[in-house]
Scaffold this motif. Structure first.
Motif, PDB file in Angstrom:
ATOM      1  N   MET A  89       0.834  -1.208   0.000  1.00  0.00           N
ATOM      2  CA  MET A  89       0.000   0.000   0.000  1.00  0.00           C
ATOM      3  C   MET A  89       0.870   1.260   0.000  1.00  0.00           C
ATOM      4  O   MET A  89       0.609   2.188  -0.762  1.00  0.00           O
ATOM      5  CB  MET A  89      -0.967  -0.012   1.185  1.00  0.00           C
ATOM      6  N   ALA A  94       0.141   5.042  -0.345  1.00  0.00           N
ATOM      7  CA  ALA A  94      -0.511   5.200   0.953  1.00  0.00           C
ATOM      8  C   ALA A  94       0.486   5.779   1.958  1.00  0.00           C
ATOM      9  O   ALA A  94       1.695   5.654   1.799  1.00  0.00           O
ATOM     10  CB  ALA A  94      -1.054   3.864   1.458  1.00  0.00           C
ATOM     11  N   ASP A 114      -4.943   5.747   2.460  1.00  0.00           N
ATOM     12  CA  ASP A 114      -4.674   5.517   1.044  1.00  0.00           C
ATOM     13  C   ASP A 114      -4.588   6.850   0.297  1.00  0.00           C
ATOM     14  O   ASP A 114      -4.881   7.905   0.882  1.00  0.00           O
ATOM     15  CB  ASP A 114      -5.675   4.518   0.442  1.00  0.00           C
TER      16      ASP A 114
END
Length: 127
Positions: A89, A94, A114
């Motif tokens: 992520m 993120a 995110d």
């Protein structure tokens, strides 16, 4: 009953690409583009769960976290390897808010935001 969150984002195509790369989501359906060129909904599956992304449309009351000044919802995803998911992520944009580490409540977890402002708790078994 089935509960499927719908994440409101500025750019559903970009968000879909992020969730596919970062979470391994499978894109299963995309509504045709509307007048603004954005699909009104893209459906995804991850394991036995599903979620959708839709564009922010203020006239409909569909506001993204940026429109609201932050997210009012925490999405929790339980995975086999929280460290690997957190790394994917963050590699795709993120931001780590709470590092993934062993917690006193018996889980390994942390939190990320995110690129679209949605907050995720990534959790799994202790290691």
């Amino acid at each position: 009953m089935r509960l499927s969150p719908r994440l409101i984002v500025p750019d559903p195509e970009r968000a879909s690409a992020f969730y596919q790369a970062a979470l391994g989501a499978e894109r299963v359906f995309s509504a045709p583009p509307g007048d603004d060129g954005r699909p009104s909904m893209i459906d995804h599956r991850v394991g036995g769960a599903s979620f959708q992304v839709s564009p922010a449309v203020s006239a409909w009351g569909w506001l993204s976290p940026d429109d609201l000044g932050g997210s009012a919802v925490l999405l929790e995803v339980e995975v086999e390897d929280p460290d690997a998911v957190g790394e994917r992520m963050t590699a795709h944009g993120a931001e780590v808010l709470v590092p993934i580490e062993n917690r006193p409540y018996g889980k390994r977890s942390g939190r990320v935001r995110d690129p679209f402002g949605h907050l995720w708790i990534i959790t799994g078994e202790l290691r």
